[in-house]
Structures are given as C-alpha cells and as structure tokens.
Design an enzyme around this catalytic site. Sequence first.
Site, short mmCIF file in Angstrom:
data_model
loop_
_atom_site.label_atom_id
_atom_site.label_comp_id
_atom_site.label_asym_id
_atom_site.label_seq_id
_atom_site.Cartn_x
_atom_site.Cartn_y
_atom_site.Cartn_z
N LYS A 50 1.79 15.10 -20.08
CA LYS A 50 3.00 15.90 -20.30
C LYS A 50 4.09 15.03 -20.94
CE LYS A 50 3.41 17.35 -16.02
NZ LYS A 50 2.12 17.03 -15.42
N CYS A 74 11.91 22.95 -3.02
CA CYS A 74 10.90 21.91 -3.24
C CYS A 74 11.06 20.67 -2.37
CB CYS A 74 10.83 21.53 -4.72
SG CYS A 74 12.14 20.50 -5.35
N MET A 75 12.23 20.39 -1.83
CA MET A 75 12.32 19.13 -1.10
C MET A 75 13.34 19.11 0.02
SD MET A 75 13.90 17.07 -4.27
CE MET A 75 14.35 15.67 -3.30
N MET A 97 5.04 18.27 -2.17
CA MET A 97 5.23 19.65 -1.73
C MET A 97 4.37 20.04 -0.53
SD MET A 97 7.62 20.65 -3.58
CE MET A 97 8.18 18.97 -3.78
N GLY A 128 9.55 16.61 -7.29
CA GLY A 128 8.92 17.32 -8.41
C GLY A 128 9.81 17.48 -9.61
N GLN A 129 11.11 17.27 -9.46
CA GLN A 129 12.03 17.49 -10.58
C GLN A 129 12.74 16.18 -10.93
OE1 GLN A 129 14.06 21.50 -10.63
NE2 GLN A 129 13.85 21.22 -8.44
#
Lengths: 812, 86
Positions: free
Chosen positions: A95, A179-180, A360, A397-398
């Site tokens: 990615k 997410c967290m 996650m 995740g971000q």
Amino acid sequence: MTSSLMTVDQLLTVDRRSFVKTAAMAAATAMASRDARGYALPLLEQAPSSLAWNKAPCRFCGTGCHVMVGTENGRVVAIQGDQKAEVNKGLLCVKGYHVGLAMYGKDRLTTPMLRRNGAMVPISWDEAIETIAARIAANPQGFSFYGSGQWTIPEGYAANKFVKAGLGTNLIDANPRLCMSSAVTGFLSTFGVDEPPGVYDDLDQCDVAIMWGNNMAEMHPVLFSRLVDRRARGEKVTIIDMTTRRTRTSELADHVLYFQPHGDLAIANGIAHLIIKLNGVDSDFVKRHCNFRQLGAAVDANTAPDMLGVPMTFEEFAKAVEPYTPEKVEELSGVPAEKIRLLGELFARRDLRINSLWCMGFNQHTRGTAINCIVHGIHLLSGHFGKPGDAATSLTGQPSACGTAREVGTLCHLLPGGLAVANPEHRAHAEDHWNLAAGSISAKIGYHAIEMFKRFNTPTDQGGDVTTIWVQVTNPGHTLPNLERNFLRKKDLADKFLIVSDVYPTATTSLADLILPSAMWVEKNGMYGNSERRTQQWFKMVEPPGEARDDAWQTIAVSKALFDRGAGMKDKDGTWIFHTQGRDEQAIPIWDWAHYYDINVDERLFDEYRQFSRHKHKDLAPYAEYVKSRGLRWPVVQQPDGAWRETRWRFSGFDDPYVDKGKDFQFYHSVTKDDKALVWFRPHEHPPERPDAEYPFWLCTGRVLEHWHSGTMTRRIPQLHRAMPKAYVELHRDDAAAIGVLSGDMVTVASRRGAVDLAAWIGGRGDPQKGHVFVPFFDETQFINMVTLDAYDPYSKQPDYKKCAVSVRRKV
Amino acid sequence: MAISGLVVTLHEDSAAADAAVSALSDDGRVSVGERFGRRVAIVAETGSVAEDRDLWDALLAIPGVEHLDVAYVALDPPTVESGGLP
C-alpha cells in the site's frame, strides 16, 4: 489499462526508463545491504534528476513509515522508502509504495455541493461556509463534530478548539472511538496515563513476539519485517500467533494457537495463574511498583462498575486467577492446555524478553478494556516490562489516531494533552491556555461516536437531539456498526443535516446535505503521531485539485463566520479564538483562503497546542524540530545544551527524564498516586451475542493487505483494486461442504441486524476455524457493517466488530 | 508497479536460497542485483496491472523466497488508469 500503459511506453523515453530502473535498483540495494558493514549508496534524492524529493509519513496505517515523495510538474510521480527513517529504514509495504496514486482518482471532489430538492448542486465556498455557520448558530447544542485518526494534528486541534473553546460544548468525537479507545482505557486503568510505554525498538530486541489476535504480517507488514529480518540474520525470535483464523502471520509463526472469541480473557488469566504457580512473579518489581485491583460492585444492573475499581491484595489476586488452570482455559478458549502451559512457562522465565502486540483484536471487543488491562498485568506481574524487548505494545490502524485523537484529545471526554473534561483542574488549565473566562469549558461530557450517530438517526422529537453533524476525513456511512440503525435512518429525517468534508464520493457523502472538497496528504502541510508516540511533520508539495481546500482552513473559516455573527468563537477579551498575526503584529486573515498560506498555520496551531502537552508529561518539541527530523517520540525534553531529546522507554529510569534520579521505574501518573501501576483482575465473560441454531456461525471482520479501511483511497489505485476487487467471505471447508458451497459461489451472510451477499472463499489467503467466518470490510459495494453488532465496551464505548452470530446460506 | 525496486528475503537454507536467486534470474521481468546474505535487491518491470499482480504472487511462490519488501516504485501519471469505483 493496455492503452494507458502504451502511453507510459510512449512517455518514458529510454533514457528516463534507464534512470528509473537505476534509481529503483539503488534504493533496493541500499535496503538489501543495510546490514552489510561499510556498504553505502548515495541516497536517491541526491541523484541528479528533475524530481524534487521531500519527506512525508505514509498516508495509510498507524505504523508511521516515512516515504520520500518525488514530485515533478506539480504531481507526485515517484515514491521510495525513506532510508533516514528509523521506523521503516527505507522499506514500504504494497500500500505504501502506491500511496502517491491515492490522490489521482479521477472522481476527486473539487467543488462544494449542497443538496437542493434532492439533488447535489455546486455552490461557492462562501455559500458553503455561511450555510454551516447559520446551521450551527441556530442550534449549537445540536451540532456535533465527527473527526478522525486521519486528521492531521493541527486539523484535530483546530476542530477541538472550535467545539470546546468556541462553542463551549464537548460535542466532538472521532473514529478512533471505533478502533482504539479500549487501548486508551487499558493504559489509563493500568498506568493512569495513555499510550504505550514501549516503542518499535522492542521488536529488535525481544526473544518472543506474541501476536494477540493481530495479523501483523499483513496489517503492519513493515514492522513484521523487523522480525523476519532478525531471523534472516540468524537470530532466534520465537513468534506466537494467537488467532481465530490462519493468516500470513500464522504461516511465519513458530506456534499458532487458535482460540474461540473472548477466549483471550481466559488465556491471559491462565498465564497469570501459571506465572504464580511457576514462581514466575517478579516479586521485587511487583512489591515496589505494583498495586492490585478489581472491579467493585455495580450500582445497578444497567450500569457497569466504576472504572477505578477497588483494591485487592496479591493473595486475593492469586486466588482470583486460581480457577484459570490450563485445563479450564482450554475449556473456555479452545486452546490446548499444553499451549497454555507453554505461554505460562515463557512468561515465568526471566532470561527471555517478551513483546506482546495487539491491534483491533483486543480493542474491538465488548471486553476490550478488560483484556488490555490483563495483558499489561501479566507483563507487570512477571517483570517483563520496561526493558528493551520486554513490552506490551498496542498498534494502531490510522496514521494519527495517537497523535490527533488521543494526544490532541478530539474525543468527547478529553481536552488537549491528555487532560480530562471531567477534571475541574484540567478544564481550568485549558481555559488558561485558551484565554477563556473561568467556567467556559463545559463540564458535561459529549456523546461518543455510537451515541452521537444514534441520536442523529433518531427523530428530534423522540430524543434525537443531534441535528447537525460535520464529518471530516472519515467515512462513518461505511464503518459504523449496524449501519441501518446508526446511519441509514437519517435519510427519512428531514430536519437532520449532514456535512461531509472528503476527497472522494463515499458512502457517507451519499447521504450528505453539504459536501466540502478537501485537500489530502501532501496537498497540504501536516503532522501525524504514530503508534510509538512519534510526532511527524511534512510540508505541502503539490496543489489540491479544483477548489479543494485544507480541512483546517474549513474549520477556521466557519469559526470566523460564527464569530462575525456573534455566535461564540471568542476568548475572554472578545478576540477571535484563531486570531493570528504576523511578526509585524498585523492580523493575518487566515479565514480567507487567499491568505491561508501567507504563514504556516500548522506551525502556529502546533506551537499553541504543544503548551498543553507538559501537564501529563507528553512534552512536544517546537514545530521546527520536527521539520528537521523523521519524527520524535514524546516526551521530548530540552537538554542543558539546548538540544531536544526524545524518549523511548517511558517510566524506565534509564531513559525517561521524568523518572526521579536513582529510581529504576516510576509510574508518575499512577492511579493510586503512589507511583505504582495497577495489576487488574478481570474475569473471563461470554460475549453479548453467541451463535445459536438460527445464526450458527461466528463472524469476524477486518482488513486485507491491499486495502486500507473503507477502501476509498486504495480502491481507486488500479493495482490494488485489481489485486483485491471485491470483499468475500472466508469459510472453513467442512462448513462449506455442509451447506453445499464451493469457492466463488455466492452466499448470504445474515445476522439479526441485516444481510449481505458475498462470494465464498475456501482455503484462500485466510482460513477460519470450523464454525467461524471472516469478511473484510473495505468494499463499499458490499457493506458487512449492515450485519455487525453495535454492542460496545462499557468503559471505552468501543464497539465489537470481531464477533457476532450470523447465518450463511447459499444464495439461490 | 511499472518499475519497482524490491528486496527479497531468502530462506535460511542456503541451497533453497541459491535456487531462488537462480529462479529470479530466469524471470525476464526481473533484474537481479547484489546479494547480501539472505537479502537480494531486484528491479521488477511489468507491462500491465495483471502482470504486476502475477509477478508479486509468482515471486512469493518461488521456493526459497521468504519475504518481499518494496524500496522504490515509479508512479508515472499515466499508470493511473481510471479513478473512481468500478
């Protein structure tokens, strides 16, 4: 594609192709040789070329890889891993090396659009700004901001100040809630302050790496390559994969432990049991640095016990984990007792360094706070803490879930710098920093993400008091659980108004009343904060398309419009909260796009924000220090010689400047105010929904290597889209046989909330256990979140996307 | 990836690693560069998106190839073929 590649052939002259190939080989050779002593190649950006090269963190996940971005004629034309970056040391994942293409999908949003008579029509920026200001001014208590872990730090800070200082509410939340936030409550419960004590360096020094429900090889591949590299050098690193499905991580693991959903709680308690039984408790460390806690009694059946808990002794703790024998844990988790013993024996050994890693799998969990706490607890109990390689590390995740949501505090209960809305002293600090009158900041915590959207999707006269939401840099119309309940009902509620700032059309813009076109990534200045407390900076390199503009400018422009209307947005002296002046003390009209880049607004916002960071010892350096570096890990503290020093291991005396001299460890934000961390007992409990006769399968959702989150960027990159064009459902071959399904057959996956049709994949990239299915969530043509459950952890308010009950039937 | 620089991590078994390098050398889409122990630099050049994916899978499927990392990619504008969701 064939024709376009012919165009490539036409455009790439032989000389240019040769240059590019030489550059590619140089970069690859430098990477391959990085452990070869004395070997060095010139960095690519130093090679003669017409390209301009500049640094930026990758736009996608929370790893925080740095890329070198090559621009030519106003476009990004090349990407290489940044060899100067400690995080990725020149490497990128599939990615990451396509990240530049994410900006060039041909359906970029380029003009503001307002819904009129059911159709979206182009309008001017002036009209868009006035429309929003009028809507907020009419009912500020009905307005909520919903942001993102993809907000840059200055963008998040501007939005947070807009709401908490400008409007005097706390009606802001962000997608890290999804997410967290359980990682946050885990750190707060254990250490009294958020974010990991350890860093990525632990991967380089651990003897054992335990993946707790974490497919690191595909979701954080550059970090996983650190472990693979060590093996390639002949080092012994034991990788243990605890998972509910076989993945690429499993293939490279020494031990694969398949567990049943929520079995992680039993496993972790089983490890605690064995640490005690095997005399693995680090008694000296525990005695000097730990207290024990458990939850107290609930006030009533509908209210979870207080998160502060009640004290317990070590003996009471030992008695509480006594029932979690290997055999009992096998019964609860499905993991064989001998594998539980293996884990316990590893933790009981003092000669090994153990790094637990999760993402996650722990956080999207109705018992997310509990499992985060228990794993911190077993590291503390066994003394596997605070030494290089001994760490419990949550991954994100971000790209700026830590930097923006957690540190800037763009959540409904936080203020910048880790300060809390509920704490009067913290509100007073914030009022002081923002020059607000005492009592200006509301003591009332706002709505968390699920509550915000539930109220937005509820008729106003039935308690739905959120009437306007402004979404920036995220896609809740795709990512909220139980979409029918939490997003789609809005379309029948005429008085609700949805504003969306984004770069492409999305599931969220499909129901928007006003769409604002945004600049993305290197089309603007920015700063991110990654999973290891590293704050990163980049400069704008190319212009955004059409009339797309920075999100921070959008926020500031609406703030000015509200100020002009007399609707808040002023400090105690009556000055606009984003008032900015140059060195000549003349005001700079940064609300006017024509003047927004007259100064570096990011620098002004960041240097204002960083004043908050010292209260909780999350010290940030001045903006200029980040310009010079590939990121710095906080606390960043100025030395006597004026240099700024980052910190790798928090709370450890050998590295953390806030540990008192002479102490080996000090948890200086201790919940119990005695510099000790808390080891929690939290029992195993069953999840709120389990398979039954009608819905006999466990559903787990997640990501795939090629796509990032809701796919709005990666699905527009042809290489990635073609590699993984559609979502699918992974089935165990026995289950597939039982329902008469072959790979490629269409099936309907249904829950009590909704259904989606997907192609079956059997024995594919991932392989679930019998009775389990897995569906990736990136595909906006097949919303698995129509099916998912919106039950959430009572403390973090984070929903559980990893387990609910579904049926799977062949589609006729 | 029209042109990309990759790092191949080879298996610890030296015979398998040597065979993998040999297989890489036989692939016309790949230029093999210097090898440093278990890591070897290569440049891959493909002519279509389908070939691009095939190559990635093919490289990972070679016995003796343990891991693949990317160091560089050229992103010439015409490679953005569509944009928009299909």
